[in-house]
Design an enzyme around this catalytic site. Structure first.
Site, PDB file in Angstrom:
ATOM      1  N   SER A   7      -3.166  -7.612   2.783  1.00 33.08           N
ATOM      2  CA  SER A   7      -3.617  -7.404   4.160  1.00 33.08           C
ATOM      3  C   SER A   7      -4.139  -8.702   4.763  1.00 33.08           C
ATOM      4  CB  SER A   7      -4.708  -6.333   4.211  1.00 33.08           C
ATOM      5  OG  SER A   7      -4.178  -5.074   3.893  1.00 33.08           O
TER       6      SER A   7
ATOM      7  N   LYS B 243     -20.687  -3.852   8.649  1.00 31.02           N
ATOM      8  CA  LYS B 243     -19.769  -4.986   8.814  1.00 31.02           C
ATOM      9  C   LYS B 243     -18.928  -4.761  10.062  1.00 31.02           C
ATOM     10  CE  LYS B 243     -19.121  -6.192   3.969  1.00 31.02           C
ATOM     11  NZ  LYS B 243     -18.124  -6.301   2.899  1.00 31.02           N
TER      12      LYS B 243
ATOM     13  N   HIS C  39       0.840  -1.202   0.000  1.00 33.56           N
ATOM     14  CA  HIS C  39       0.000   0.000   0.000  1.00 33.56           C
ATOM     15  C   HIS C  39       0.875   1.253   0.000  1.00 33.56           C
ATOM     16  CE1 HIS C  39      -3.191  -2.511   2.269  1.00 33.56           C
ATOM     17  NE2 HIS C  39      -3.581  -2.412   1.003  1.00 33.56           N
TER      18      HIS C  39
ATOM     19  N   ARG D 270      -1.138  -6.060  -8.529  1.00 35.86           N
ATOM     20  CA  ARG D 270      -0.093  -7.038  -8.214  1.00 35.86           C
ATOM     21  C   ARG D 270      -0.056  -8.161  -9.240  1.00 35.86           C
ATOM     22  NH1 ARG D 270      -2.396  -8.290  -2.411  1.00 35.86           N
ATOM     23  NH2 ARG D 270      -4.160  -8.329  -3.809  1.00 35.86           N
TER      24      ARG D 270
END
Length: 169
Positions: free
Chosen positions: A134, A47, A23, A97
């Site tokens: 992550s 959430k 990031h 990526r």
């Protein structure tokens, strides 16, 4: 070549739970290319929080990007494209990526553009960071693994504190 003569405001949206060196690489590239980068820490009240709540993620992102002039951190809820409009961004920046990332991001970019006219710019990850996510950082950290080489120092310290707190309970 360093920097650009034209300045544009871009937004880099994500959950950043936690922010990792991949990031940070995208943020640094966007800062060099455009100058004015809003890192939009996205969250959804519906959430449950992941590893860090949104305020912790904002603070960790501020600490990790403190060395970059022109980078600001904001929290946003809702759609990333709505955050782009709210932030007055000229472009959305997304890191890539893998070819799979392109397939997912391209469809989203086309949809976002059709809804708001905001275009997406892709920034390729550094080859040495292309494997970092992550999800993997959280999983390794949850099992007590060392992720210090994958995250900014402040995030590594926060993960260590979180692990120590879990061990005491």
């Amino acid at each position: 070549m360093s920097g650009t003569s034209a300045r544009a405001r871009v937004i880099y949206p994500g959950s950043f739970d936690p922010l990792h060196l991949g990031h940070l690489d995208v943020i640094e590239q966007a800062n060099e290319l455009f100058g004015d980068v809003v890192v939009a820490v996205m969250y959804n009240f519906a959430k449950p929080s992941g590893m860090f709540d949104v305020d912790e993620r904002v603070e960790l992102a501020r600490t990790a990007t403190a060395h970059l002039d022109g980078v600001s951190i904001e929290k946003h809820t809702g759609l990333a494209v709505q955050a782009a409009v709210e932030a007055g961004a000229d472009f959305i920046v997304k890191g890539l990526r893998t070819p799979g990332d392109f397939e997912i991001e391209q469809q989203m970019a086309q949809m976002n553009h059709s809804v708001t006219g905001v275009r997406t710019v892709y920034v390729p990850s550094r080859p040495d960071l292309g494997f970092v996510s992550s999800r993997f950082v959280r999983e390794i950290a949850n099992y007590g693994g060392d992720v210090g080489h994958l995250v900014p120092a402040a995030v590594g310290e926060a993960l260590s504190r979180r692990a120590a707190s879990r061990e005491q309970n």
